[in-house]
Design an enzyme around this catalytic site. Structure first.
Site, PDB file in Angstrom:
ATOM      1  CB  SER A 128       2.359   7.729 -12.441  1.00 43.46           C
ATOM      2  OG  SER A 128       1.766   7.031 -12.561  1.00 43.46           O
ATOM      3  CE  LYS A 182       1.005   9.500  -9.222  1.00 45.02           C
ATOM      4  NZ  LYS A 182       1.015   8.464  -8.007  1.00 45.02           N
ATOM      5  CG  HIS A 185      -2.328   9.636 -13.837  1.00 45.53           C
ATOM      6  ND1 HIS A 185      -2.172   8.097 -13.339  1.00 45.53           N
ATOM      7  CD2 HIS A 185      -1.559   8.488 -14.932  1.00 45.53           C
ATOM      8  CE1 HIS A 185      -1.262   7.054 -13.503  1.00 45.53           C
ATOM      9  NE2 HIS A 185      -1.141   7.435 -15.127  1.00 45.53           N
ATOM     10  CG  ASN A 186      -3.374   8.028  -8.962  1.00 52.37           C
ATOM     11  OD1 ASN A 186      -2.714   8.036 -10.215  1.00 52.37           O
ATOM     12  ND2 ASN A 186      -2.720   7.017  -8.537  1.00 52.37           N
ATOM     13  CD  GLU A 189      -3.311   2.740 -12.049  1.00 51.11           C
ATOM     14  OE1 GLU A 189      -2.666   4.615 -11.765  1.00 51.11           O
ATOM     15  OE2 GLU A 189      -3.981   2.694 -10.794  1.00 51.11           O
TER      16      GLU A 189
HETATM   17  P1  NDP Z   1       6.702   4.394   2.647  1.00 53.65           P
HETATM   18  O1  NDP Z   1       4.696   4.915   1.466  1.00 53.65           O
HETATM   19  O2  NDP Z   1       6.629   2.812   3.494  1.00 53.65           O
HETATM   20  O3  NDP Z   1       7.188   5.140   3.523  1.00 53.65           O
HETATM   21  C1  NDP Z   1       8.544   4.791   4.324  1.00 53.65           C
HETATM   22  C2  NDP Z   1       9.662   5.829   3.998  1.00 53.65           C
HETATM   23  O4  NDP Z   1       9.328   6.776   4.816  1.00 53.65           O
HETATM   24  C3  NDP Z   1      10.821   5.396   4.932  1.00 53.65           C
HETATM   25  O5  NDP Z   1      11.891   5.295   4.228  1.00 53.65           O
HETATM   26  C4  NDP Z   1      10.847   5.977   6.325  1.00 53.65           C
HETATM   27  O6  NDP Z   1      11.596   5.987   7.351  1.00 53.65           O
HETATM   28  C5  NDP Z   1      10.008   6.958   5.915  1.00 53.65           C
HETATM   29  N1  NDP Z   1       8.910   8.156   6.958  1.00 53.65           N
HETATM   30  C6  NDP Z   1       7.518   8.022   7.238  1.00 53.65           C
HETATM   31  N2  NDP Z   1       7.643   8.844   8.135  1.00 53.65           N
HETATM   32  C7  NDP Z   1       8.818   9.502   8.441  1.00 53.65           C
HETATM   33  C8  NDP Z   1       9.024  10.127   9.457  1.00 53.65           C
HETATM   34  N3  NDP Z   1       8.029  11.116  10.126  1.00 53.65           N
HETATM   35  N4  NDP Z   1       9.964  10.765   9.262  1.00 53.65           N
HETATM   36  C9  NDP Z   1      10.893  11.039   8.308  1.00 53.65           C
HETATM   37  N5  NDP Z   1      10.686   9.529   7.462  1.00 53.65           N
HETATM   38  C10 NDP Z   1       9.637   8.502   7.566  1.00 53.65           C
HETATM   39  O7  NDP Z   1       7.860   4.289   0.748  1.00 53.65           O
HETATM   40  P2  NDP Z   1       7.282   3.641  -0.184  1.00 53.65           P
HETATM   41  O8  NDP Z   1       8.591   3.755  -0.784  1.00 53.65           O
HETATM   42  O9  NDP Z   1       6.184   3.365  -0.613  1.00 53.65           O
HETATM   43  O10 NDP Z   1       6.559   4.788  -0.638  1.00 53.65           O
HETATM   44  C11 NDP Z   1       7.446   6.535  -0.004  1.00 53.65           C
HETATM   45  C12 NDP Z   1       6.116   7.638  -0.905  1.00 53.65           C
HETATM   46  O11 NDP Z   1       6.025   6.961  -2.875  1.00 53.65           O
HETATM   47  C13 NDP Z   1       5.359   7.639  -0.767  1.00 53.65           C
HETATM   48  O12 NDP Z   1       4.342   9.047  -0.746  1.00 53.65           O
HETATM   49  C14 NDP Z   1       3.835   6.224  -1.539  1.00 53.65           C
HETATM   50  O13 NDP Z   1       2.132   7.213  -1.072  1.00 53.65           O
HETATM   51  C15 NDP Z   1       4.615   6.832  -2.761  1.00 53.65           C
HETATM   52  N6  NDP Z   1       4.530   5.913  -3.416  1.00 53.65           N
HETATM   53  C16 NDP Z   1       4.276   6.156  -5.479  1.00 53.65           C
HETATM   54  C17 NDP Z   1       3.458   5.131  -6.193  1.00 53.65           C
HETATM   55  C18 NDP Z   1       3.856   5.163  -6.833  1.00 53.65           C
HETATM   56  O14 NDP Z   1       3.200   3.950  -7.734  1.00 53.65           O
HETATM   57  N7  NDP Z   1       3.832   6.455  -7.731  1.00 53.65           N
HETATM   58  C19 NDP Z   1       3.647   3.461  -5.076  1.00 53.65           C
HETATM   59  C20 NDP Z   1       4.519   3.484  -3.904  1.00 53.65           C
HETATM   60  C21 NDP Z   1       4.432   4.882  -3.135  1.00 53.65           C
HETATM   61  P3  NDP Z   1      12.145   4.603   7.990  1.00 53.65           P
HETATM   62  O15 NDP Z   1      12.804   4.005   7.196  1.00 53.65           O
HETATM   63  O16 NDP Z   1      13.190   5.463   9.272  1.00 53.65           O
HETATM   64  O17 NDP Z   1      10.875   4.299   8.502  1.00 53.65           O
END
Ligand code: NDP
Length: 479
Positions: A128, A182, A185-186, A189
């Site tokens: 988070s 987690k 937590h959300n 929130e």
């Molecule tokens: P995204 O959720 O936008 O995901 C994009 C990434 O996933 C890219 O690197 C993409 O690769 C990869 N990807 C998608 N599909 C595949 C696949 N089939 N095989 C391999 N790679 C794949 O990225 P974020 O950075 O925003 O978020 C990452 C994670 O973190 C998510 O689970 C999200 O929910 C979580 N998150 C958590 C937050 C927090 O506050 N804790 C805030 C934001 C996100 P490519 O570049 O090749 O497309």
């Protein structure tokens, strides 16, 4: 092979987490992304990080020392499954796969079970704090086996936020425990945000203060028992002036709240566990209600007060709202911790509730001093059945409940929706009631469905012959 930790998925969260890892003493970070552009860009932009880039899963595995440890930060859902499938092919027994994405905990339980069969450890870790947290120190909620924690613990500890000298990470429990916590937590929130929004709305409608003036009130509150990141950012949002119109930005933003689903998961899970998280549920429903403009348009014709009212004593009313907010907040957290307690029981996790409160003190969105009080309450009584009954909280509510009731009455009379304030109060009065109308519900259930009931004066299960001579007989316990 030279890296002690790897990151798969280099979008904003993954690349920030990789940079955080690389900045800590003793870590060398291997990085991999499905499409090579993100890897090239990250390595080019951050030579100081000393990343070891790889362009195939084989290369990625070969660049890691054993036990290999990799954190997946990809799009939650199928993306996570796809990456796990590939890593399992190139990793060996004893290695560790961490999913740092926002997975739904039943998926984590399923994945952990499947991966464990290969001898590889799987850890679902809730992370988070958004982009900023990933880069500078998030609050981390890892599940998984004790074995994996031996290697993973020091690595996660090195990148976690720090609160009063303590790292905001703890081994939550096995398999899905981390993602479960987690999720809650959300949910908390959501409740916290809705309560703050209701407080703002009531003050604005009751006193006619401007958003900027209300921002000052929140800043003032932030110096007291309500101190929290959410109160702090609320003041900043309220102070913001729209460059285009010159109006307060909050008056220009469309009043339809979005959601990514974690609040709904928290409520769905609570429903199946039988835990009344009414504050979180109302907050989630309030977002849904706001997001149906077609319904709101037709319903605007319905009769009712016009949502304005005038308070006699502005300062006294603002103080009432502050106390109502604090009391409601205590209930929302009490309900959230109740859900974690119930989840731990259902899924056989041994979760230290006080430790959970402590790792939320920094790095995450609900970070606040207040969490120390929760940690204290569980330190005092680890088996505390209702958090709100701990002396500090019970005393706060005792002091604030007059105000709380006045505010809920004022909202109802003026026709101002305050679902989180009022449902928290209803929960409070329900949980403390000596007798509930649930007795009548049991009578109704027995009437139409022969569902039976228990009596207050003797053991056993009973049924009244409602359609016959209305005599009571002892029945088999059918629950
Ligand atoms: P995204 O959720 O936008 O995901 C994009 C990434 O996933 C890219 O690197 C993409 O690769 C990869 N990807 C998608 N599909 C595949 C696949 N089939 N095989 C391999 N790679 C794949 O990225 P974020 O950075 O925003 O978020 C990452 C994670 O973190 C998510 O689970 C999200 O929910 C979580 N998150 C958590 C937050 C927090 O506050 N804790 C805030 C934001 C996100 P490519 O570049 O090749 O497309």
């Amino acid at each position: 092979s030279a890296a002690n930790i790897g990151v798969v998925g280099l979008a904003v969260m993954g690349s920030n987490l990789a940079r955080n890892l690389a900045s800590r003493e003793g870590n060398t970070v291997a990085v991999y992304n499905r499409s090579r552009e993100k890897t090239d860009a990250l390595v080019a932009e951050h030579p100081e990080a000393g990343f070891i880039p790889s362009f195939s899963y084989e290369e990625f595995a070969a660049s890691l020392t054993t036990p290999r440890t990799a954190i997946i930060m990809v799009k939650a859902g199928r993306g996570t499954d796809a990456v796990i499938d590939e890593l399992v092919k190139v990793f060996e027994p004893g290695d560790i796969i961490v999913d740092g994405g926002n997975a739904y905990f039943p998926d984590t339980i399923r994945r952990e079970k499947a991966v464990r069969e290969t001898g590889i450890n799987f850890v679902g870790a809730g992370i988070s704090g958004g982009e900023e947290g990933a880069l500078n120190g998030p609050s981390i909620m890892p599940g998984g086996s004790d074995e994996s924690w031996v290697t993973l613990g020091p690595i996660l500890t090195s990148i976690a936020a720090v609160a009063e000298g303590e790292p905001c990470v703890t081994h939550i429990g096995h398999n899905g425990a981390g993602h479960f916590v987690k999720m809650v937590h959300n949910g908390i929130e959501y409740a916290d945000m809705q309560l703050i929004a209701e407080a703002y709305d009531l003050i604005r409608r009751g006193t006619g203060k401007t958003p900027a003036e209300i921002a000052d009130i929140f800043t003032d509150w932030n110096g007291g028992e309500l101190e929290s990141y959410l109160i702090e950012i609320t003041a900043e949002v309220l102070r913001q002036i729209d460059a285009e119109t010159g109006k307060p930005l909050v008056d220009v933003i469309l009043d339809q709240a979005g959601a990514k689903g974690t609040g709904a998961w928290t409520v769905q899970t609570a429903l199946s566990l039988g835990v009344p998280v009414s504050g979180i549920a109302e907050a989630t429903f309030a977002r849904s209600l706001s997001s149906h403009p077609e319904q709101r348009r037709v319903a605007a014709a319905l009769p009712g007060p016009d949502s304005t009212f005038e308070v006699d004593d502005v300062d006294a009313f603002v103080e009432d709202v502050r106390q109502a907010l604090f009391a409601s907040k205590i209930i929302a957290y009490s309900q959230g911790f109740d859900e974690i307690r119930a989840g731990a029981e259902e899924y056989d996790w041994s979760i230290d509730l006080g430790a959970v409160a402590k790792i939320w003190r920094a790095g995450c969105i609900i970070r606040a001093q207040f969490l120390n009080r929760i940690a204290d309450a569980y330190a005092e009584e680890p088996g505390l059945p209702v958090l709100a009954t701990a002396p500090y909280f019970a005393d706060s509510i005792a002091r604030g409940q007059g105000a709380w009731r006045r505010v809920v009455v004022a909202a109802a009379q003026a026709g101002i929706p305050a679902p989180a304030f009022s449902s928290s109060l209803a929960y409070y009065d329900g949980i403390r009631a000596d007798r509930l109308p649930a007795a009548l519900v049991q009578g109704q259930r027995d009437f139409f469905g022969a569902h039976t009931y228990k009596r207050i004066d003797k053991p056993g299960t009973f049924h009244t012959d409602w359609s016959g001579d209305r005599t009571e007989s002892e029945a088999e316990d059918t629950h």
